[in-house]
Design an enzyme around this catalytic site. Structure first.
Site, mmCIF file in Angstrom:
data_model
loop_
_atom_site.group_PDB
_atom_site.id
_atom_site.type_symbol
_atom_site.label_atom_id
_atom_site.label_comp_id
_atom_site.label_asym_id
_atom_site.label_seq_id
_atom_site.Cartn_x
_atom_site.Cartn_y
_atom_site.Cartn_z
ATOM 1 N N LYS A 39 0.851 -1.194 0.000
ATOM 2 C CA LYS A 39 0.000 0.000 0.000
ATOM 3 C C LYS A 39 0.890 1.248 0.000
ATOM 4 O O LYS A 39 2.106 1.136 0.207
ATOM 5 C CB LYS A 39 -0.906 -0.029 1.222
ATOM 6 C CG LYS A 39 -0.144 0.069 2.523
ATOM 7 C CD LYS A 39 -1.036 -0.249 3.713
ATOM 8 C CE LYS A 39 -0.309 0.016 4.997
ATOM 9 N NZ LYS A 39 -0.878 -0.735 6.126
ATOM 10 N N TYR A 284 13.989 31.885 2.060
ATOM 11 C CA TYR A 284 12.758 32.522 2.540
ATOM 12 C C TYR A 284 12.816 32.784 4.038
ATOM 13 O O TYR A 284 13.257 31.925 4.812
ATOM 14 C CB TYR A 284 11.552 31.612 2.288
ATOM 15 C CG TYR A 284 11.170 31.486 0.839
ATOM 16 C CD1 TYR A 284 10.838 32.601 0.077
ATOM 17 C CD2 TYR A 284 11.111 30.231 0.241
ATOM 18 C CE1 TYR A 284 10.462 32.464 -1.257
ATOM 19 C CE2 TYR A 284 10.737 30.089 -1.087
ATOM 20 C CZ TYR A 284 10.420 31.214 -1.830
ATOM 21 O OH TYR A 284 10.050 31.069 -3.136
HETATM 22 C C1 LIG Z 1 0.024 -1.483 6.843
HETATM 23 C C2 LIG Z 1 -0.474 -2.708 7.437
HETATM 24 C C3 LIG Z 1 0.411 -3.706 7.839
HETATM 25 C C4 LIG Z 1 1.912 -3.547 7.840
HETATM 26 O O1 LIG Z 1 2.283 -2.747 8.953
HETATM 27 P P1 LIG Z 1 3.841 -2.541 9.317
HETATM 28 O O2 LIG Z 1 3.827 -1.879 10.631
HETATM 29 O O3 LIG Z 1 4.367 -1.650 8.234
HETATM 30 O O4 LIG Z 1 4.470 -3.853 9.286
HETATM 31 C C5 LIG Z 1 -0.133 -4.898 8.282
HETATM 32 N N1 LIG Z 1 -1.470 -5.075 8.357
HETATM 33 C C6 LIG Z 1 -2.351 -4.111 8.014
HETATM 34 C C7 LIG Z 1 -3.801 -4.355 8.136
HETATM 35 C C8 LIG Z 1 -1.884 -2.892 7.552
HETATM 36 O O5 LIG Z 1 -2.752 -1.949 7.216
#
Ligand SMILES: *Cc1c(COP(=O)(O)O)cnc(C)c1O
Length: 392
Positions: A39, A284
């Site tokens: 993701k 800036y």
């Molecule tokens: C993003 C996510 C993970 C991974 O989390 P990390 O802390 O990056 O390992 C796992 N399960 C779900 C449901 C997530 O949304």
């Protein structure tokens, strides 16, 4: 437009990713599946490039995506194994639009997340209408209060599964609220217990799940009991610790320091050099003023590219293996750094924003701390426009 000589680029280390997968699959061994969360554009690394690399890693069984758009990009990048959705796919606007979204989810061969009784009711109606079945992941609310089904609703859930073609296979899942932010894991253990109680209720109701999964990175690293049938570690897949606390807990239990190696480096090139007199203001707001003659290097990246403005007058970059401090405010597309004492600096020299140069390293964690945020956010905000290259 692809540019073969960009002024700013991200390098993705195939060997670091491979190393992290080996570490994680050892943790998942012997029989558990490994899901790779991709993701947020693969945590800012670039979904297409990471999926391409993952396709040749046999130990990865699943991708975990938040949206159908990400699932589509993963399929277009050649991913042919399983995909689970860890985000919601519909907002219940109308049955017609919900069914169209499920059509799209199944056309991409993804496994949707059940976040509520309502969402399962739509899926069950869909499965009956289309005379089809598909794998679902039932999210159980155990204390994170984000998405998921509460205990009181389990009888309704069981009825919906039983009366539709969706009964088997399905997975039970949950997500921990408080593993990475602490070394006190009592809340996580209470969530785990709640999860197990809810699963056993579903068994008694005649709808036992085929698989169970709960563990993101921190749980995968620290607690064997959370690993169940599948683990879904994100940040550590990319070579980063979920937090200092997780790293310390891992080390206290005898874990290796180099269990994970960062996959990503970010570099740019000096596009201008300026010699400026003492008492000159830089950038800036005139927040920095020189006290002596200064050589400044101008870098063609800024907060648009994901270099946080909070790093103004705080961070440094690496040029010729030396630290060059950021002077003045980080602009939208430019950063000024002090190279007065770095010998031989020239236009076109590489400046490392994240990663190593010679003996020096700037980690995502250091930058995130300076910017008042966490490694996850810094990575996820790296601009998708920056070119990504896979390196050995
Ligand atoms: C993003 C996510 C993970 C991974 O989390 P990390 O802390 O990056 O390992 C796992 N399960 C779900 C449901 C997530 O949304």
């Amino acid at each position: 437009m692809k540019n073969s000589a960009p002024l700013s680029w991200i390098e993705l280390s195939a060997s670091a990713l491979h190393h992290n997968i080996r570490t994680l699959s050892r943790m998942a061994a012997p029989k558990r599946m490994l899901a790779a969360p991709v993701k947020a554009d693969a945590y800012g690394h670039g979904l297409e490039q990471i999926v391409t690399l993952l396709s040749s890693e046999k130990q990865v069984d699943y991708l975990a995506v938040h949206s159908l758009g990400e699932a589509e990009r993963a399929r277009q990048s050649g991913w042919s194994r399983k995909i689970m959705l860890v985000g919601p796919i519909f907002a219940g606007r109308s049955i017609k639009s919900d069914f169209a979204l499920l059509d799209a989810a199944l056309a991409l061969d993804t496994e949707p997340l059940v976040t509520s009784v309502e969402s399962l009711a739509v899926m069950a109606a869909y499965a009956k209408k289309r005379a089809t079945s598909f794998h679902t992941h039932l999210k159980l609310e155990t204390g994170t209060h984000r998405q998921g089904v509460i205990e009181r609703d389990l009888p309704k859930i069981a009825r919906l599964y039983k009366s539709s073609p969706l009964k088997q296979p399905y997975a039970c899942t949950t997500h921990f609220a408080n593993i990475e932010d602490t070394t006190d894991h009592s809340y996580a253990h209470a969530q785990l217990e709640r999860f197990q109680q809810m699963v056993s209720m579903l068994r008694k109701l005649g709808t036992p799940p085929t698989i169970q999964h709960t563990a993101a990175s921190a749980a995968t690293i620290l607690f064997n009991k959370t690993r169940f049938d599948l683990v879904r570690p994100g940040i550590s897949l990319y070579g980063h610790w979920p937090s200092k606390e997780t790293f310390l807990s891992h080390r206290l239990h005898g874990g290796r320091e180099d269990a994970f190696k960062p996959v990503l480096s970010w570099r740019t090139r000096i596009t201008q050099l300026q010699d400026i007199p003492a008492d000159s203001f830089i950038g800036y707001g005139c927040t920095y003023r020189t006290t002596s003659r200064t050589k400044l290097a101008i870098l063609p990246i800024g907060y648009f590219d994901g270099y946080p403005r909070a790093l103004s007058n705080q961070a440094y970059v690496l040029i010729r293996g030396k630290r060059a401090p950021v002077r003045g405010r980080v602009c939208m597309d430019l950063v000024m750094v002090d190279v007065t004492d770095i010998r031989g600096v020239r236009m076109g020299d590489i400046a490392t924003l994240i990663g190593s140069d010679g003996d020096e390293t700037i980690s995502v964690e250091q930058l995130a701390a300076l910017a008042g945020t966490i490694n996850y956010e810094l990575l996820a905000r790296l601009s998708a426009e920056t070119e990504r290259f896979i390196v050995p």
